[in-house]
Design a protein around this motif. Sequence first.
Motif, PDB file in Angstrom:
ATOM      1  N   LYS A 162      -8.735-128.848  62.531  1.00 50.45           N
ATOM      2  CA  LYS A 162      -8.108-127.549  62.242  1.00 50.45           C
ATOM      3  C   LYS A 162      -7.447-127.547  60.866  1.00 50.45           C
ATOM      4  O   LYS A 162      -6.296-127.144  60.701  1.00 50.45           O
ATOM      5  CB  LYS A 162      -7.094-127.191  63.334  1.00 50.45           C
ATOM      6  CG  LYS A 162      -7.724-127.046  64.716  1.00 50.45           C
ATOM      7  CD  LYS A 162      -6.695-126.692  65.771  1.00 50.45           C
ATOM      8  CE  LYS A 162      -7.354-126.560  67.152  1.00 50.45           C
ATOM      9  NZ  LYS A 162      -6.371-126.227  68.216  1.00 50.45           N
ATOM     10  N   ALA A 163      -8.210-128.014  59.887  1.00 54.63           N
ATOM     11  CA  ALA A 163      -7.712-128.117  58.512  1.00 54.63           C
ATOM     12  C   ALA A 163      -8.451-127.116  57.624  1.00 54.63           C
ATOM     13  O   ALA A 163      -9.679-127.007  57.702  1.00 54.63           O
ATOM     14  CB  ALA A 163      -7.914-129.529  57.970  1.00 54.63           C
ATOM     15  N   PRO A 164      -7.752-126.386  56.768  1.00 57.40           N
ATOM     16  CA  PRO A 164      -8.394-125.390  55.909  1.00 57.40           C
ATOM     17  C   PRO A 164      -9.109-125.977  54.692  1.00 57.40           C
ATOM     18  O   PRO A 164      -9.953-125.326  54.099  1.00 57.40           O
ATOM     19  CB  PRO A 164      -7.230-124.502  55.466  1.00 57.40           C
ATOM     20  CG  PRO A 164      -6.039-125.413  55.499  1.00 57.40           C
ATOM     21  CD  PRO A 164      -6.275-126.342  56.653  1.00 57.40           C
ATOM     22  N   ASN A 165      -8.762-127.209  54.315  1.00 52.46           N
ATOM     23  CA  ASN A 165      -9.388-127.821  53.133  1.00 52.46           C
ATOM     24  C   ASN A 165      -9.329-129.345  53.262  1.00 52.46           C
ATOM     25  O   ASN A 165      -8.750-129.892  54.202  1.00 52.46           O
ATOM     26  CB  ASN A 165      -8.685-127.361  51.849  1.00 52.46           C
ATOM     27  CG  ASN A 165      -7.175-127.539  51.930  1.00 52.46           C
ATOM     28  OD1 ASN A 165      -6.690-128.621  52.251  1.00 52.46           O
ATOM     29  ND2 ASN A 165      -6.425-126.471  51.649  1.00 52.46           N
ATOM     30  N   ARG A 166      -9.922-130.026  52.281  1.00 52.75           N
ATOM     31  CA  ARG A 166     -10.001-131.488  52.346  1.00 52.75           C
ATOM     32  C   ARG A 166      -8.639-132.159  52.251  1.00 52.75           C
ATOM     33  O   ARG A 166      -8.397-133.169  52.907  1.00 52.75           O
ATOM     34  CB  ARG A 166     -10.931-132.002  51.227  1.00 52.75           C
ATOM     35  CG  ARG A 166     -12.382-131.588  51.402  1.00 52.75           C
ATOM     36  CD  ARG A 166     -13.266-132.306  50.404  1.00 52.75           C
ATOM     37  NE  ARG A 166     -14.670-131.930  50.538  1.00 52.75           N
ATOM     38  CZ  ARG A 166     -15.682-132.630  50.059  1.00 52.75           C
ATOM     39  NH1 ARG A 166     -15.440-133.740  49.376  1.00 52.75           N
ATOM     40  NH2 ARG A 166     -16.928-132.230  50.229  1.00 52.75           N
ATOM     41  N   VAL A 185       2.448-142.988  60.969  1.00 52.69           N
ATOM     42  CA  VAL A 185       2.817-142.275  59.749  1.00 52.69           C
ATOM     43  C   VAL A 185       2.986-140.791  60.045  1.00 52.69           C
ATOM     44  O   VAL A 185       2.535-140.304  61.076  1.00 52.69           O
ATOM     45  CB  VAL A 185       1.746-142.453  58.642  1.00 52.69           C
ATOM     46  CG1 VAL A 185       1.700-143.878  58.151  1.00 52.69           C
ATOM     47  CG2 VAL A 185       0.368-142.003  59.135  1.00 52.69           C
ATOM     48  N   PHE A 186       3.656-140.079  59.140  1.00 50.85           N
ATOM     49  CA  PHE A 186       3.760-138.630  59.237  1.00 50.85           C
ATOM     50  C   PHE A 186       3.858-138.065  57.830  1.00 50.85           C
ATOM     51  O   PHE A 186       4.333-138.729  56.907  1.00 50.85           O
ATOM     52  CB  PHE A 186       4.975-138.208  60.078  1.00 50.85           C
ATOM     53  CG  PHE A 186       6.310-138.600  59.495  1.00 50.85           C
ATOM     54  CD1 PHE A 186       7.059-137.697  58.735  1.00 50.85           C
ATOM     55  CD2 PHE A 186       6.837-139.859  59.720  1.00 50.85           C
ATOM     56  CE1 PHE A 186       8.300-138.049  58.213  1.00 50.85           C
ATOM     57  CE2 PHE A 186       8.074-140.224  59.208  1.00 50.85           C
ATOM     58  CZ  PHE A 186       8.805-139.319  58.446  1.00 50.85           C
ATOM     59  N   SER A 187       3.371-136.849  57.650  1.00 51.06           N
ATOM     60  CA  SER A 187       3.438-136.209  56.342  1.00 51.06           C
ATOM     61  C   SER A 187       4.725-135.398  56.243  1.00 51.06           C
ATOM     62  O   SER A 187       5.212-134.858  57.239  1.00 51.06           O
ATOM     63  CB  SER A 187       2.215-135.309  56.113  1.00 51.06           C
ATOM     64  OG  SER A 187       2.108-134.329  57.120  1.00 51.06           O
ATOM     65  N   SER A 196      -4.362-135.288  54.999  1.00 50.13           N
ATOM     66  CA  SER A 196      -2.953-135.323  55.390  1.00 50.13           C
ATOM     67  C   SER A 196      -2.812-135.387  56.903  1.00 50.13           C
ATOM     68  O   SER A 196      -2.012-136.173  57.438  1.00 50.13           O
ATOM     69  CB  SER A 196      -2.222-134.095  54.846  1.00 50.13           C
ATOM     70  OG  SER A 196      -0.887-134.075  55.251  1.00 50.13           O
ATOM     71  N   ARG A 197      -3.593-134.585  57.619  1.00 49.95           N
ATOM     72  CA  ARG A 197      -3.497-134.576  59.075  1.00 49.95           C
ATOM     73  C   ARG A 197      -4.047-135.865  59.676  1.00 49.95           C
ATOM     74  O   ARG A 197      -3.529-136.351  60.689  1.00 49.95           O
ATOM     75  CB  ARG A 197      -4.223-133.355  59.640  1.00 49.95           C
ATOM     76  CG  ARG A 197      -3.489-132.072  59.338  1.00 49.95           C
ATOM     77  CD  ARG A 197      -4.079-130.865  60.030  1.00 49.95           C
ATOM     78  NE  ARG A 197      -3.270-129.691  59.733  1.00 49.95           N
ATOM     79  CZ  ARG A 197      -3.589-128.458  60.093  1.00 49.95           C
ATOM     80  NH1 ARG A 197      -4.697-128.229  60.781  1.00 49.95           N
ATOM     81  NH2 ARG A 197      -2.800-127.446  59.776  1.00 49.95           N
ATOM     82  N   ALA A 198      -5.075-136.427  59.052  1.00 50.19           N
ATOM     83  CA  ALA A 198      -5.611-137.699  59.543  1.00 50.19           C
ATOM     84  C   ALA A 198      -4.553-138.796  59.414  1.00 50.19           C
ATOM     85  O   ALA A 198      -4.363-139.605  60.324  1.00 50.19           O
ATOM     86  CB  ALA A 198      -6.874-138.071  58.758  1.00 50.19           C
ATOM     87  N   TYR A 199      -3.837-138.808  58.281  1.00 53.88           N
ATOM     88  CA  TYR A 199      -2.747-139.776  58.121  1.00 53.88           C
ATOM     89  C   TYR A 199      -1.656-139.534  59.156  1.00 53.88           C
ATOM     90  O   TYR A 199      -1.144-140.465  59.784  1.00 53.88           O
ATOM     91  CB  TYR A 199      -2.148-139.673  56.711  1.00 53.88           C
ATOM     92  CG  TYR A 199      -2.777-140.586  55.692  1.00 53.88           C
ATOM     93  CD1 TYR A 199      -2.722-141.971  55.837  1.00 53.88           C
ATOM     94  CD2 TYR A 199      -3.429-140.065  54.571  1.00 53.88           C
ATOM     95  CE1 TYR A 199      -3.297-142.811  54.896  1.00 53.88           C
ATOM     96  CE2 TYR A 199      -4.008-140.903  53.626  1.00 53.88           C
ATOM     97  CZ  TYR A 199      -3.926-142.279  53.791  1.00 53.88           C
ATOM     98  OH  TYR A 199      -4.495-143.110  52.866  1.00 53.88           O
ATOM     99  N   ALA A 200      -1.273-138.264  59.334  1.00 51.78           N
ATOM    100  CA  ALA A 200      -0.192-137.930  60.251  1.00 51.78           C
ATOM    101  C   ALA A 200      -0.527-138.288  61.697  1.00 51.78           C
ATOM    102  O   ALA A 200       0.362-138.599  62.492  1.00 51.78           O
ATOM    103  CB  ALA A 200       0.148-136.442  60.146  1.00 51.78           C
ATOM    104  N   MET A 201      -1.814-138.240  62.046  1.00 55.94           N
ATOM    105  CA  MET A 201      -2.243-138.551  63.409  1.00 55.94           C
ATOM    106  C   MET A 201      -2.500-140.040  63.602  1.00 55.94           C
ATOM    107  O   MET A 201      -2.858-140.482  64.692  1.00 55.94           O
ATOM    108  CB  MET A 201      -3.498-137.740  63.753  1.00 55.94           C
ATOM    109  CG  MET A 201      -3.265-136.242  63.808  1.00 55.94           C
ATOM    110  SD  MET A 201      -4.804-135.293  63.887  1.00 55.94           S
ATOM    111  CE  MET A 201      -5.376-135.700  65.519  1.00 55.94           C
ATOM    112  N   GLY A 202      -2.329-140.823  62.531  1.00 54.48           N
ATOM    113  CA  GLY A 202      -2.515-142.260  62.656  1.00 54.48           C
ATOM    114  C   GLY A 202      -3.959-142.704  62.636  1.00 54.48           C
ATOM    115  O   GLY A 202      -4.284-143.802  63.098  1.00 54.48           O
ATOM    116  N   VAL A 203      -4.853-141.856  62.102  1.00 53.52           N
ATOM    117  CA  VAL A 203      -6.279-142.198  62.056  1.00 53.52           C
ATOM    118  C   VAL A 203      -6.537-143.347  61.092  1.00 53.52           C
ATOM    119  O   VAL A 203      -7.379-144.211  61.334  1.00 53.52           O
ATOM    120  CB  VAL A 203      -7.114-140.960  61.654  1.00 53.52           C
ATOM    121  CG1 VAL A 203      -8.574-141.330  61.430  1.00 53.52           C
ATOM    122  CG2 VAL A 203      -7.007-139.880  62.730  1.00 53.52           C
TER     123      VAL A 203
END
Length: 227
Positions: free
Chosen positions: A195-199, A109-111, A204-211
Motif C-alpha cells: 500500500k505504497a504510492p511510490n518506491r 526498526v521504524f521510520s 520506508s514501509r519495508a524497513y518499518a515492518m522489519g523486512v
Amino acid sequence: MLQKTDRPTMADGLPLPAQNTAHRNRRTNGSHPFTCMASLDAELNIEAANSDFFRHVARPSREVCGQSIYDVLHPSARNVLTKHFSHLSDGHGGRFVEKVVAKRGHDQVFSTEMTGIAIRGEGDAFSGVVVLMTPDDDLSEAAPTAKSTPLLTPLDARILEGVATGASTIQLASRLYLSRQGVEYHVGLMLRRFKAPNRATLVSRAYAMGVFTVGSWPPRVLPDFVK
C-alpha cells in the motif's frame, strides 16, 4: 519530562513543543505533535530524553543516556544526518527536518520524521541539539509479524533490495535478466501489496515492518519474508 532542568536557549528562539499530547491524537485531530524528545550534547551524545523517546526505541535510559544518537538510529541515518548536524554546529542554520529510520530495541526498526534544533550557550557557542521525532507508526497497534506480512518471492526480494539501494529500472533489468516492463510489473505488485504510492514509501514501509536486516549494507530481505 526530560531529566534536565538547566537549558540554554534554542538557536531560533522558538519554544519547545508540548510533550503531553497523546500520540493517538494525531489521527483524530489531524495535527502532528512531536512525541519523542531527546537532548544531545555537543558531541551528539544523548544526555536526557522523555518517556516517549524511551518507549519508541524500546530501551531503558541506562542503556541510551551517554550513547551517541546514532546508536538508536539505523546505519543509513548517518548518511543523511551528518551534514545536518555539522551545519547546526557551524551555525549555518537553526534547525533541520529529515526523514530517517530508527531502531526499536536491537532487532526492529521504524521510520520517523526527525527535527534537530541547535542549542546555543554563552557567547552564542554551540552547546548541543534538541532532537524531536514523530514516528510513523503507533505503538498502540500491534506490529506486523512475519506470518501476517505479505510474503515475497525470491525475485521480488531481489528487486526490493535493488530498489532500496537506489537502483534504477534499467539497472535492475540488466542485473536480473528481465525486461524493463518485467521489473515495473513486480515493483507495481509490491507497491499494491505494501500500500505504497511510490518506491521511496515502499522502501520506508519495508524497513518499518522489519523486512530488511538491521545494520547491514546493502540491505537484505530477511528469509522469513521470502516464500
